[in-house]
Design a protein around this motif. Structure first.
Motif, mmCIF file in Angstrom:
data_model
loop_
_atom_site.group_PDB
_atom_site.id
_atom_site.type_symbol
_atom_site.label_atom_id
_atom_site.label_comp_id
_atom_site.label_asym_id
_atom_site.label_seq_id
_atom_site.Cartn_x
_atom_site.Cartn_y
_atom_site.Cartn_z
ATOM 1 N N GLU A 178 1.185 -1.395 0.087
ATOM 2 C CA GLU A 178 0.037 -0.375 -0.257
ATOM 3 C C GLU A 178 1.483 1.310 0.288
ATOM 4 N N HIS A 179 1.938 1.526 0.435
ATOM 5 C CA HIS A 179 3.424 2.002 0.497
ATOM 6 C C HIS A 179 4.195 2.148 -0.353
ATOM 7 N N GLY A 180 4.194 1.268 -1.892
ATOM 8 C CA GLY A 180 4.673 1.169 -2.799
ATOM 9 C C GLY A 180 5.731 0.597 -2.932
ATOM 10 N N MET A 181 5.600 -0.501 -2.033
ATOM 11 C CA MET A 181 7.231 -1.264 -1.873
ATOM 12 C C MET A 181 6.853 -2.667 -1.864
ATOM 13 N N LYS A 182 7.521 -3.868 -2.229
ATOM 14 C CA LYS A 182 6.857 -4.991 -1.476
ATOM 15 C C LYS A 182 8.030 -5.803 -0.818
ATOM 16 N N LEU A 183 7.421 -6.396 0.271
ATOM 17 C CA LEU A 183 8.239 -6.775 1.463
ATOM 18 C C LEU A 183 9.357 -7.990 0.629
ATOM 19 N N LEU A 184 10.360 -7.129 1.130
ATOM 20 C CA LEU A 184 11.758 -9.330 0.785
ATOM 21 C C LEU A 184 11.761 -10.150 1.689
ATOM 22 N N LEU A 185 12.198 -9.020 3.186
ATOM 23 C CA LEU A 185 12.419 -10.374 4.608
ATOM 24 C C LEU A 185 12.150 -9.210 5.208
ATOM 25 N N PRO A 186 10.788 -9.396 5.761
ATOM 26 C CA PRO A 186 10.205 -8.558 6.895
ATOM 27 C C PRO A 186 10.806 -9.012 8.174
ATOM 28 N N ALA A 187 11.901 -9.866 8.669
ATOM 29 C CA ALA A 187 12.814 -8.682 10.399
ATOM 30 C C ALA A 187 13.866 -9.130 9.788
ATOM 31 N N PHE A 188 14.969 -8.469 10.660
ATOM 32 C CA PHE A 188 16.233 -9.208 10.193
ATOM 33 C C PHE A 188 16.599 -8.041 11.919
ATOM 34 N N GLY A 189 17.547 -8.616 12.279
ATOM 35 C CA GLY A 189 17.573 -8.245 13.592
ATOM 36 C C GLY A 189 19.400 -8.173 13.753
ATOM 37 N N SER A 190 20.009 -7.705 15.267
ATOM 38 C CA SER A 190 21.601 -7.955 15.157
ATOM 39 C C SER A 190 21.971 -8.469 16.463
ATOM 40 N N GLY A 191 20.933 -8.752 17.044
ATOM 41 C CA GLY A 191 21.431 -9.512 18.388
ATOM 42 C C GLY A 191 20.288 -9.083 19.132
ATOM 43 N N ALA A 192 20.651 -9.697 20.642
ATOM 44 C CA ALA A 192 19.491 -9.216 21.427
ATOM 45 C C ALA A 192 19.743 -8.039 22.175
ATOM 46 N N TYR A 193 18.463 -7.325 22.523
ATOM 47 C CA TYR A 193 18.470 -5.570 23.395
ATOM 48 C C TYR A 193 18.493 -6.098 24.848
ATOM 49 N N MET A 194 19.543 -5.224 25.649
ATOM 50 C CA MET A 194 19.367 -5.470 26.512
ATOM 51 C C MET A 194 20.015 -4.089 27.652
ATOM 52 N N PRO A 195 19.903 -3.852 28.570
ATOM 53 C CA PRO A 195 20.224 -2.828 29.121
ATOM 54 C C PRO A 195 21.533 -3.239 29.522
ATOM 55 N N TYR A 196 22.406 -1.415 29.236
ATOM 56 C CA TYR A 196 23.776 -1.687 29.428
ATOM 57 C C TYR A 196 23.464 -0.293 30.152
#
Length: 413
Positions: A178-196
Protein backbone atom coordinates in the motif's frame (compact mmCIF):
# COMPACT_ATOMS: atom_id res chain seq x y z
CA UNK A 1 31.10 -19.54 -2.36
CA UNK A 2 27.45 -18.61 -2.09
CA UNK A 3 25.29 -21.39 -0.62
CA UNK A 4 22.98 -23.45 -2.82
CA UNK A 5 19.41 -23.95 -1.81
CA UNK A 6 18.43 -27.51 -1.10
CA UNK A 7 15.40 -29.39 0.11
CA UNK A 8 11.71 -29.46 -0.67
CA UNK A 9 9.19 -26.78 0.04
CA UNK A 10 6.38 -27.74 2.31
CA UNK A 11 3.42 -26.12 3.96
CA UNK A 12 3.88 -23.36 6.50
CA UNK A 13 4.57 -24.91 9.88
CA UNK A 14 2.21 -22.44 11.49
CA UNK A 15 -0.35 -22.58 8.69
CA UNK A 16 -3.19 -22.37 11.16
CA UNK A 17 -2.18 -18.90 12.30
CA UNK A 18 -4.26 -15.93 11.23
CA UNK A 19 -3.91 -12.19 11.50
CA UNK A 20 -6.46 -12.24 14.26
CA UNK A 21 -4.64 -14.92 16.24
CA UNK A 22 -1.46 -12.89 16.07
CA UNK A 23 -3.35 -9.81 17.20
CA UNK A 24 -1.71 -7.82 14.44
CA UNK A 25 -3.26 -4.53 13.47
CA UNK A 26 -4.77 -4.36 10.00
CA UNK A 27 -4.45 -1.43 7.63
CA UNK A 28 -7.37 0.75 6.82
CA UNK A 29 -8.18 1.78 3.28
CA UNK A 30 -8.04 0.05 -0.08
CA UNK A 31 -6.36 -3.28 -0.77
CA UNK A 32 -2.71 -3.47 -1.73
CA UNK A 33 -1.49 -2.95 -5.26
CA UNK A 34 -1.60 -6.23 -7.17
CA UNK A 35 1.80 -7.84 -7.55
CA UNK A 36 2.90 -8.64 -11.09
CA UNK A 37 6.04 -9.52 -13.02
CA UNK A 38 7.37 -9.35 -16.57
CA UNK A 39 6.72 -13.04 -17.14
CA UNK A 40 9.22 -15.61 -18.30
CA UNK A 41 10.28 -18.98 -16.97
CA UNK A 42 9.83 -20.05 -13.37
CA UNK A 43 12.88 -21.54 -11.65
CA UNK A 44 12.41 -24.49 -9.34
CA UNK A 45 13.32 -23.83 -5.76
CA UNK A 46 16.78 -25.23 -5.10
CA UNK A 47 18.03 -24.87 -8.69
CA UNK A 48 21.72 -24.23 -9.27
CA UNK A 49 23.29 -21.02 -10.60
CA UNK A 50 23.26 -22.10 -14.23
CA UNK A 51 19.47 -22.46 -14.21
CA UNK A 52 19.00 -18.82 -13.19
CA UNK A 53 21.57 -17.60 -15.72
CA UNK A 54 19.85 -19.51 -18.52
CA UNK A 55 16.40 -18.23 -17.58
CA UNK A 56 17.67 -14.63 -17.51
CA UNK A 57 19.81 -14.82 -20.66
CA UNK A 58 17.43 -12.59 -22.65
CA UNK A 59 16.70 -10.17 -19.82
CA UNK A 60 17.60 -6.53 -20.39
CA UNK A 61 20.30 -5.64 -17.84
CA UNK A 62 19.07 -3.59 -14.89
CA UNK A 63 20.93 -1.59 -12.25
CA UNK A 64 19.21 -1.28 -8.87
CA UNK A 65 19.89 1.56 -6.45
CA UNK A 66 20.52 0.00 -3.02
CA UNK A 67 21.23 1.69 0.30
CA UNK A 68 23.41 0.16 3.00
CA UNK A 69 22.96 1.08 6.65
CA UNK A 70 26.71 0.94 7.25
CA UNK A 71 29.98 2.18 5.71
CA UNK A 72 31.46 0.24 2.83
CA UNK A 73 33.05 -2.97 4.04
CA UNK A 74 31.73 -2.66 7.60
CA UNK A 75 30.36 -5.62 9.57
CA UNK A 76 26.89 -4.07 9.56
CA UNK A 77 27.00 -3.23 5.87
CA UNK A 78 28.31 -6.63 4.79
CA UNK A 79 24.82 -8.09 4.50
CA UNK A 80 23.91 -5.66 1.70
CA UNK A 81 27.21 -6.03 -0.13
CA UNK A 82 27.28 -9.83 0.00
CA UNK A 83 23.65 -10.00 -1.10
CA UNK A 84 24.24 -7.70 -4.07
CA UNK A 85 27.33 -9.67 -5.09
CA UNK A 86 25.41 -12.95 -4.95
CA UNK A 87 22.48 -11.68 -7.03
CA UNK A 88 24.81 -10.18 -9.62
CA UNK A 89 26.82 -13.41 -9.81
CA UNK A 90 23.81 -15.72 -10.03
CA UNK A 91 22.12 -13.53 -12.66
CA UNK A 92 25.30 -13.62 -14.78
CA UNK A 93 25.50 -9.84 -14.52
CA UNK A 94 21.95 -9.13 -15.66
CA UNK A 95 21.17 -7.56 -12.27
CA UNK A 96 23.72 -5.12 -10.86
CA UNK A 97 23.64 -2.61 -8.03
CA UNK A 98 24.60 0.99 -7.39
CA UNK A 99 25.37 1.54 -3.71
CA UNK A 100 24.74 4.39 -1.31
CA UNK A 101 26.39 3.80 2.06
CA UNK A 102 25.62 4.85 5.64
CA UNK A 103 22.01 5.86 4.85
CA UNK A 104 23.37 8.54 2.52
CA UNK A 105 20.33 8.67 0.25
CA UNK A 106 17.57 8.57 2.88
CA UNK A 107 17.68 8.58 6.70
CA UNK A 108 16.23 5.48 8.41
CA UNK A 109 12.81 7.04 8.97
CA UNK A 110 12.46 8.03 5.30
CA UNK A 111 13.60 4.86 3.50
CA UNK A 112 9.98 3.81 2.87
CA UNK A 113 9.37 7.14 1.14
CA UNK A 114 12.52 6.81 -0.97
CA UNK A 115 11.43 3.34 -2.12
CA UNK A 116 8.00 4.64 -3.03
CA UNK A 117 9.17 7.74 -4.94
CA UNK A 118 12.00 6.02 -6.82
CA UNK A 119 15.08 7.47 -5.12
CA UNK A 120 15.93 3.94 -3.99
CA UNK A 121 15.14 0.50 -5.35
CA UNK A 122 16.20 -1.56 -2.31
CA UNK A 123 16.67 -0.53 1.29
CA UNK A 124 16.18 -1.37 4.95
CA UNK A 125 12.90 -0.12 6.40
CA UNK A 126 12.59 0.25 10.20
CA UNK A 127 8.88 -0.14 11.05
CA UNK A 128 9.39 1.13 14.61
CA UNK A 129 10.37 4.53 13.20
CA UNK A 130 7.15 4.87 11.18
CA UNK A 131 4.43 3.23 13.30
CA UNK A 132 1.63 5.23 11.71
CA UNK A 133 2.50 3.95 8.24
CA UNK A 134 3.23 0.33 9.18
CA UNK A 135 0.95 -0.61 12.09
CA UNK A 136 0.81 -4.35 11.31
CA UNK A 137 4.60 -4.60 11.13
CA UNK A 138 4.80 -2.78 14.45
CA UNK A 139 2.27 -5.16 15.99
CA UNK A 140 4.49 -8.00 14.83
CA UNK A 141 7.40 -6.17 16.45
CA UNK A 142 5.56 -6.26 19.78
CA UNK A 143 6.42 -9.97 19.84
CA UNK A 144 10.12 -9.45 19.21
CA UNK A 145 11.12 -10.28 22.78
CA UNK A 146 10.63 -13.98 21.98
CA UNK A 147 13.42 -16.53 21.80
CA UNK A 148 16.41 -17.55 23.87
CA UNK A 149 18.66 -14.63 24.70
CA UNK A 150 22.05 -16.30 24.33
CA UNK A 151 24.11 -15.13 21.33
CA UNK A 152 23.94 -18.08 18.92
CA UNK A 153 20.46 -19.24 19.90
CA UNK A 154 18.95 -15.76 19.60
CA UNK A 155 20.08 -15.21 16.02
CA UNK A 156 18.80 -18.59 14.85
CA UNK A 157 15.58 -18.89 16.84
CA UNK A 158 14.49 -15.25 16.70
CA UNK A 159 14.68 -15.01 12.91
CA UNK A 160 12.75 -18.24 12.52
CA UNK A 161 10.02 -17.02 14.86
CA UNK A 162 9.64 -13.60 13.28
CA UNK A 163 9.70 -14.84 9.68
CA UNK A 164 7.10 -17.51 10.41
CA UNK A 165 4.80 -15.08 12.21
CA UNK A 166 5.13 -12.50 9.43
CA UNK A 167 4.25 -15.07 6.77
CA UNK A 168 1.16 -16.07 8.74
CA UNK A 169 -0.02 -12.44 8.88
CA UNK A 170 -0.62 -11.14 5.33
CA UNK A 171 -1.49 -7.67 6.64
CA UNK A 172 2.24 -7.12 7.17
CA UNK A 173 3.13 -7.53 3.49
CA UNK A 174 -0.08 -5.83 2.34
CA UNK A 175 0.67 -2.56 4.11
CA UNK A 176 4.13 -2.40 2.53
CA UNK A 177 2.50 -2.71 -0.90
CA UNK A 178 0.00 0.00 0.00
CA UNK A 179 3.03 2.26 0.45
CA UNK A 180 4.63 1.28 -2.85
CA UNK A 181 7.01 -1.40 -1.55
CA UNK A 182 7.44 -5.15 -1.95
CA UNK A 183 8.49 -6.79 1.32
CA UNK A 184 11.39 -9.17 0.71
CA UNK A 185 12.57 -9.95 4.25
CA UNK A 186 10.04 -9.13 7.00
CA UNK A 187 12.56 -8.92 9.84
CA UNK A 188 16.25 -9.11 10.59
CA UNK A 189 18.11 -8.24 13.76
CA UNK A 190 21.65 -7.98 15.06
CA UNK A 191 21.25 -9.48 18.52
CA UNK A 192 19.21 -9.32 21.68
CA UNK A 193 18.52 -5.98 23.37
CA UNK A 194 19.71 -5.59 26.97
CA UNK A 195 20.23 -2.66 29.35
CA UNK A 196 23.84 -1.44 29.40
CA UNK A 197 24.36 0.48 32.65
CA UNK A 198 27.00 2.60 34.31
CA UNK A 199 26.58 0.68 37.59
CA UNK A 200 25.81 -2.98 38.32
CA UNK A 201 22.20 -3.96 38.88
CA UNK A 202 20.27 -7.17 38.29
CA UNK A 203 17.28 -6.78 40.62
CA UNK A 204 14.23 -4.58 40.24
CA UNK A 205 15.17 -2.72 43.40
CA UNK A 206 18.67 -1.99 42.09
CA UNK A 207 17.28 -0.71 38.78
CA UNK A 208 14.54 1.39 40.37
CA UNK A 209 14.82 5.05 39.47
CA UNK A 210 17.47 4.68 36.78
CA UNK A 211 17.04 6.57 33.53
CA UNK A 212 17.35 4.43 30.39
CA UNK A 213 17.50 5.28 26.69
CA UNK A 214 14.67 3.34 25.11
CA UNK A 215 14.07 2.45 21.45
CA UNK A 216 10.37 1.48 21.34
CA UNK A 217 7.03 1.76 23.08
CA UNK A 218 7.27 -1.79 24.37
CA UNK A 219 10.74 -1.12 25.74
CA UNK A 220 9.22 1.84 27.58
CA UNK A 221 6.76 -0.56 29.23
CA UNK A 222 9.55 -2.99 30.10
CA UNK A 223 11.59 -0.16 31.63
CA UNK A 224 8.69 1.08 33.72
CA UNK A 225 7.97 -2.45 34.93
CA UNK A 226 11.53 -2.57 36.24
CA UNK A 227 11.12 0.81 37.94
CA UNK A 228 13.29 2.59 35.38
CA UNK A 229 12.50 5.88 33.66
CA UNK A 230 12.59 5.55 29.86
CA UNK A 231 13.64 8.45 27.69
CA UNK A 232 13.94 8.86 23.93
CA UNK A 233 17.58 9.41 23.04
CA UNK A 234 18.80 8.61 19.57
CA UNK A 235 21.46 6.00 19.03
CA UNK A 236 23.96 8.71 18.03
CA UNK A 237 23.43 10.51 21.36
CA UNK A 238 23.76 7.49 23.68
CA UNK A 239 27.50 7.79 24.17
CA UNK A 240 27.31 11.42 25.25
CA UNK A 241 24.24 10.78 27.40
CA UNK A 242 25.99 8.01 29.32
CA UNK A 243 29.29 9.88 29.56
CA UNK A 244 27.57 12.98 30.99
CA UNK A 245 25.28 11.02 33.29
CA UNK A 246 22.12 12.25 31.55
CA UNK A 247 21.03 8.61 31.50
CA UNK A 248 22.14 5.70 33.65
CA UNK A 249 21.53 2.94 31.12
CA UNK A 250 20.77 2.34 27.45
CA UNK A 251 18.89 -0.47 25.77
CA UNK A 252 21.11 -1.79 23.02
CA UNK A 253 22.22 -4.86 21.12
CA UNK A 254 25.79 -6.01 21.41
CA UNK A 255 26.28 -4.68 17.88
CA UNK A 256 24.95 -1.26 18.82
CA UNK A 257 27.06 -1.16 21.96
CA UNK A 258 30.23 -2.21 20.14
CA UNK A 259 29.79 0.25 17.30
CA UNK A 260 28.49 3.04 19.52
CA UNK A 261 31.62 2.97 21.66
CA UNK A 262 29.75 3.45 24.93
CA UNK A 263 30.71 0.19 26.64
CA UNK A 264 33.46 1.84 28.77
CA UNK A 265 30.77 4.18 30.16
CA UNK A 266 28.19 1.42 30.62
CA UNK A 267 29.89 -1.97 31.00
CA UNK A 268 27.32 -3.56 33.31
CA UNK A 269 24.82 -5.65 31.34
CA UNK A 270 21.91 -7.73 32.61
CA UNK A 271 19.82 -10.29 30.76
CA UNK A 272 17.57 -13.29 31.32
CA UNK A 273 18.17 -16.31 29.10
CA UNK A 274 14.47 -17.05 28.72
CA UNK A 275 12.95 -13.57 28.94
CA UNK A 276 14.05 -11.00 26.39
CA UNK A 277 13.47 -7.34 25.71
CA UNK A 278 11.59 -5.91 22.78
CA UNK A 279 13.94 -5.94 19.78
CA UNK A 280 13.02 -3.34 17.12
CA UNK A 281 14.02 -4.93 13.84
CA UNK A 282 14.73 -3.88 10.30
CA UNK A 283 13.20 -5.26 7.12
CA UNK A 284 14.36 -5.43 3.51
CA UNK A 285 12.04 -4.02 0.85
CA UNK A 286 12.18 -3.16 -2.84
CA UNK A 287 10.24 -0.58 -4.82
CA UNK A 288 7.00 -2.27 -5.87
CA UNK A 289 7.08 -0.56 -9.27
CA UNK A 290 10.61 -1.82 -9.90
CA UNK A 291 9.74 -5.30 -8.61
CA UNK A 292 6.79 -5.62 -10.98
CA UNK A 293 9.05 -4.84 -13.95
CA UNK A 294 11.32 -7.82 -13.27
CA UNK A 295 10.92 -11.23 -14.91
CA UNK A 296 9.65 -13.95 -12.59
CA UNK A 297 13.03 -15.71 -12.52
CA UNK A 298 14.71 -12.46 -11.46
CA UNK A 299 12.22 -12.07 -8.63
CA UNK A 300 12.83 -15.64 -7.54
CA UNK A 301 16.59 -15.12 -7.63
CA UNK A 302 16.43 -11.97 -5.52
CA UNK A 303 14.26 -13.78 -3.02
CA UNK A 304 16.29 -16.99 -2.89
CA UNK A 305 19.58 -15.19 -2.30
CA UNK A 306 18.25 -13.63 0.88
CA UNK A 307 20.04 -16.56 2.49
CA UNK A 308 23.31 -14.80 1.65
CA UNK A 309 22.04 -11.60 3.28
CA UNK A 310 21.08 -13.50 6.42
CA UNK A 311 24.41 -15.35 6.52
CA UNK A 312 26.29 -12.05 6.34
CA UNK A 313 23.96 -10.52 8.93
CA UNK A 314 24.67 -13.38 11.35
CA UNK A 315 28.42 -13.23 10.78
CA UNK A 316 28.52 -9.46 11.25
CA UNK A 317 26.44 -9.64 14.43
CA UNK A 318 28.62 -12.38 15.88
CA UNK A 319 31.80 -10.46 15.03
CA UNK A 320 30.42 -7.49 16.93
CA UNK A 321 29.27 -9.71 19.80
CA UNK A 322 32.77 -11.09 20.30
CA UNK A 323 34.15 -7.54 20.29
CA UNK A 324 31.49 -6.32 22.73
CA UNK A 325 31.99 -9.13 25.24
CA UNK A 326 35.74 -8.51 25.22
CA UNK A 327 35.20 -4.76 25.66
CA UNK A 328 32.84 -5.36 28.59
CA UNK A 329 35.44 -7.46 30.37
CA UNK A 330 38.21 -4.97 29.59
CA UNK A 331 36.08 -2.19 31.12
CA UNK A 332 35.59 -4.15 34.34
CA UNK A 333 31.98 -4.98 33.59
CA UNK A 334 29.99 -8.17 33.29
CA UNK A 335 26.99 -9.78 31.62
CA UNK A 336 24.98 -11.01 34.59
CA UNK A 337 21.62 -12.79 34.92
CA UNK A 338 18.61 -10.83 36.15
CA UNK A 339 17.25 -11.66 39.58
CA UNK A 340 13.94 -13.50 39.74
CA UNK A 341 11.97 -10.38 40.68
CA UNK A 342 13.10 -8.54 37.54
CA UNK A 343 12.35 -11.56 35.34
CA UNK A 344 8.85 -11.82 36.78
CA UNK A 345 8.13 -8.17 36.01
CA UNK A 346 9.29 -8.57 32.41
CA UNK A 347 7.18 -11.71 32.06
CA UNK A 348 4.08 -9.79 33.13
CA UNK A 349 4.66 -7.20 30.38
CA UNK A 350 5.12 -9.87 27.75
CA UNK A 351 2.12 -11.94 28.75
CA UNK A 352 -0.05 -8.95 27.86
CA UNK A 353 0.99 -9.12 24.19
CA UNK A 354 1.81 -12.78 23.62
CA UNK A 355 -0.69 -15.16 22.03
CA UNK A 356 -0.86 -18.93 21.82
CA UNK A 357 0.36 -18.62 18.23
CA UNK A 358 3.44 -16.67 19.28
CA UNK A 359 4.31 -19.14 22.01
CA UNK A 360 3.81 -22.02 19.56
CA UNK A 361 6.24 -20.41 17.13
CA UNK A 362 8.76 -19.88 19.91
CA UNK A 363 8.63 -23.51 21.01
CA UNK A 364 8.66 -24.79 17.44
CA UNK A 365 11.88 -22.95 16.62
CA UNK A 366 13.49 -23.90 19.93
CA UNK A 367 12.88 -27.54 19.01
CA UNK A 368 14.13 -27.05 15.44
CA UNK A 369 17.34 -25.36 16.53
CA UNK A 370 18.06 -28.12 19.01
CA UNK A 371 17.39 -30.78 16.35
CA UNK A 372 19.67 -29.17 13.76
CA UNK A 373 22.72 -29.77 15.92
CA UNK A 374 24.51 -26.58 14.84
CA UNK A 375 27.72 -26.05 16.75
CA UNK A 376 27.45 -23.22 19.26
CA UNK A 377 23.79 -23.57 20.26
CA UNK A 378 23.64 -22.98 24.01
CA UNK A 379 26.94 -21.05 24.12
CA UNK A 380 26.95 -18.41 26.85
CA UNK A 381 28.16 -14.85 26.41
CA UNK A 382 31.08 -15.66 28.68
CA UNK A 383 32.22 -18.45 26.36
CA UNK A 384 31.25 -16.73 23.12
CA UNK A 385 34.59 -15.13 22.13
CA UNK A 386 36.30 -18.53 22.30
CA UNK A 387 33.50 -20.11 20.25
CA UNK A 388 33.66 -17.35 17.65
CA UNK A 389 37.44 -17.67 17.33
CA UNK A 390 36.92 -21.21 15.98
CA UNK A 391 34.96 -19.90 12.98
CA UNK A 392 31.27 -19.66 12.13
CA UNK A 393 29.73 -23.13 11.64
CA UNK A 394 27.92 -24.35 8.54
CA UNK A 395 24.47 -22.73 8.63
CA UNK A 396 23.09 -24.46 5.53
CA UNK A 397 20.84 -26.80 7.59
CA UNK A 398 19.31 -23.72 9.21
CA UNK A 399 18.61 -22.01 5.88
CA UNK A 400 17.10 -25.24 4.59
CA UNK A 401 14.74 -25.17 7.57
CA UNK A 402 13.76 -21.55 6.88
CA UNK A 403 13.06 -22.11 3.17
CA UNK A 404 11.30 -25.40 3.89
CA UNK A 405 8.73 -23.41 5.85
CA UNK A 406 7.39 -19.88 5.73
CA UNK A 407 10.15 -18.41 3.56
CA UNK A 408 9.47 -21.06 0.92
CA UNK A 409 5.76 -20.34 0.99
CA UNK A 410 6.37 -16.64 0.34
CA UNK A 411 8.59 -17.35 -2.67
CA UNK A 412 7.41 -15.63 -5.90
CA UNK A 413 5.59 -18.03 -8.21
Amino acid sequence: MFPLRKGRRRGVVLAGLTVASLALAGCAGSSATEETNAGGASIEYGADKSAYAEALADMEPVTLAIQSTGPKGSATGRRFEDYAAAVEDWSDGKISFEFTYSNGMAPPDEVHLALSDGRLDIGSVMPALVPGDLPAANALGDLSHLGRQTPVDWMLQWHGIMLDLAAAAPDVADEYEEHGMKLLLPAFGSGAYMPYCADPGTSASALDGRGVASQSKVQNKEAKALGMTPTSISYAEMFEGLERGVIDCAYSTVTGAALGGFIPAAPHVAYAEDEGFNSPAGSIAISLARWNELPLAAQQLMYDRLDVLLQANFEGAWENTAAAVTAIHDAGGEMAPFDDDAVARLRAVHEAVETDAARTAEQDWADRIDALGIDGVGTSYEDFPAWYAQGVPDLQPYFDALWDGAMGERRPS
